[in-house]
Design an enzyme around this catalytic site. Structure first.
Site, short mmCIF file in Angstrom:
data_model
loop_
_atom_site.label_atom_id
_atom_site.label_comp_id
_atom_site.label_asym_id
_atom_site.label_seq_id
_atom_site.Cartn_x
_atom_site.Cartn_y
_atom_site.Cartn_z
CB THR A 1 -1.21 0.12 1.49
OG1 THR A 1 0.13 0.10 2.13
CG2 THR A 1 -1.99 -1.18 1.01
CD GLU A 2 4.72 -0.80 1.27
OE1 GLU A 2 4.27 -1.12 0.41
OE2 GLU A 2 5.54 -1.53 2.12
CB VAL A 3 2.86 4.10 -4.34
CG1 VAL A 3 4.48 3.94 -5.02
CG2 VAL A 3 1.62 3.26 -4.34
CG LEU B 1 0.18 4.85 3.35
CD1 LEU B 1 1.00 3.43 3.64
CD2 LEU B 1 -1.07 5.38 4.04
CB ILE C 1 6.21 6.47 1.97
CG1 ILE C 1 5.29 5.10 2.23
CG2 ILE C 1 6.29 7.12 2.01
CD1 ILE C 1 5.18 5.01 3.55
#
Ligand code: COA
Length: 260
Positions: A135-137, A139, A141
């Protein structure tokens, strides 16, 4: 070491490590990173322990890096920021290169670094309905330090889709892309994990450590570049006490000494 973020149980040849910060869905902060790394590192030299099972207390396996902790890094110096990121990278590497095989018991959610932790384990087994995602992108990141382990498990094609969308997916898809090895009803999760543990206990402990090192060395390399290495490994291991015992036991139609 007194543990605040983990619970460790010893059960004969099996060490069970539980991420134990359920109120934050076992999101890892600096303390959890330190404790988990040290625990895994120390287990390397605990002779009786042959298999490690990694699970999470509460409703989820692991919600990834603690977002409060990640946010706080903005106020760090570049050096401190790099040091924290290095500690995280060292944790994943410690899981990956552990000479004792690591079985992940995954339920609830495994997101971001939590999905990375799954990828660094040898044999992840998930409950049906578990939520996975890089899920980073979403957020703003990056799935950076986990990327070598994830790409090794799921390949570039799935990584392009899942790293770029950040979308969540469930256990059946996680199994299809190779992130986990099995997806079973939650009621059967412990039995499925136990099944993997029992298979691992049939293997020579040193042979398992050697096999893990072999995979690390050989994966993604040209055959010509690793052939000499593979020749040297088998030459040494087949002459080792464990190799001799394993082959002799087979020929004598008995179990080798390491089989419980
Ligand atoms: N970092 C810090 N805190 C986290 C967290 C994280 N990665 N993930 C969850 N939490 C906290 C929530 O803020 C919440 O705190 P609160 O009780 O003080 O409000 C608590 O954990 C419970 O979370 P909640 O969302 O209410 O639980 P849930 O069981 O309904 O859902 C998740 C669990 C894991 C599915 C959900 O929390 C989630 O999607 N988290 C984000 C995960 C993520 O994208 N991680 C990537 C990090 S790189």
């Amino acid at each position: 070491m007194d543990l605040e973020r983990l619970e460790v149980q010893f059960d004969g040849p099996v060490a069970r490590i539980w991420l134990n910060r359920p109120q934050s869905r076992n999101a890892f902060d600096g303390l959890m990173v330190t404790e988990l790394r040290k625990t895994l590192f120390d287990l390397r030299t605990v002779d009786g322990v042959r298999v490690v099972v990694l699970g999470g207390r509460g409703p989820s396996f692991c919600a990834g890096a603690d977002l409060q902790w990640m946010r706080a890094t903005a106020s760090f110096s570049l050096e401190e920021n790099l040091r924290e990121a290095q500690a995280l990278a060292d944790l994943f590497f410690t899981v990956y290169e552990s000479p004792k095989p690591v079985v992940a018991r995954v339920h609830g959610a495994a997101l971001g670094g939590g999905a990375g932790l799954v990828a660094a384990c040898d044999i992840p087994v998930a409950a049906l309905g578990t939520q996975f995602g890089f899920t980073e992108v979403r957020l703003g990141i990056l799935p950076a330090v986990i990327s070598p382990y994830v790409i090794a498990k799921i390949g570039e094609s799935s990584a392009r889709e899942l790293f770029l969308t950040g979308e969540r997916f469930e256990s059946v898809r996680a199994q299809e892309i190779g992130l986990v090895r099995a997806a079973v009803p939650e009621a059967d999760l412990d039995a499925a994990v136990e099944g993997r543990v029992q298979e691992l206990l049939k293997a020579g402990p040193r042979a398992i450590a050697e096999a893990k090192a072999l995979i690390r060395e050989v994966a993604f390399r040209r055959v010509e570049d690793v052939q000499r290495y593979t020749v040297e490994r088998i030459a040494e291991v087949r002459a080792s006490p464990e190799g001799q015992e394993g082959m002799r036991a087979f020929l004598e139609k008995r179990k080798p000494y390491w089989v419980p």
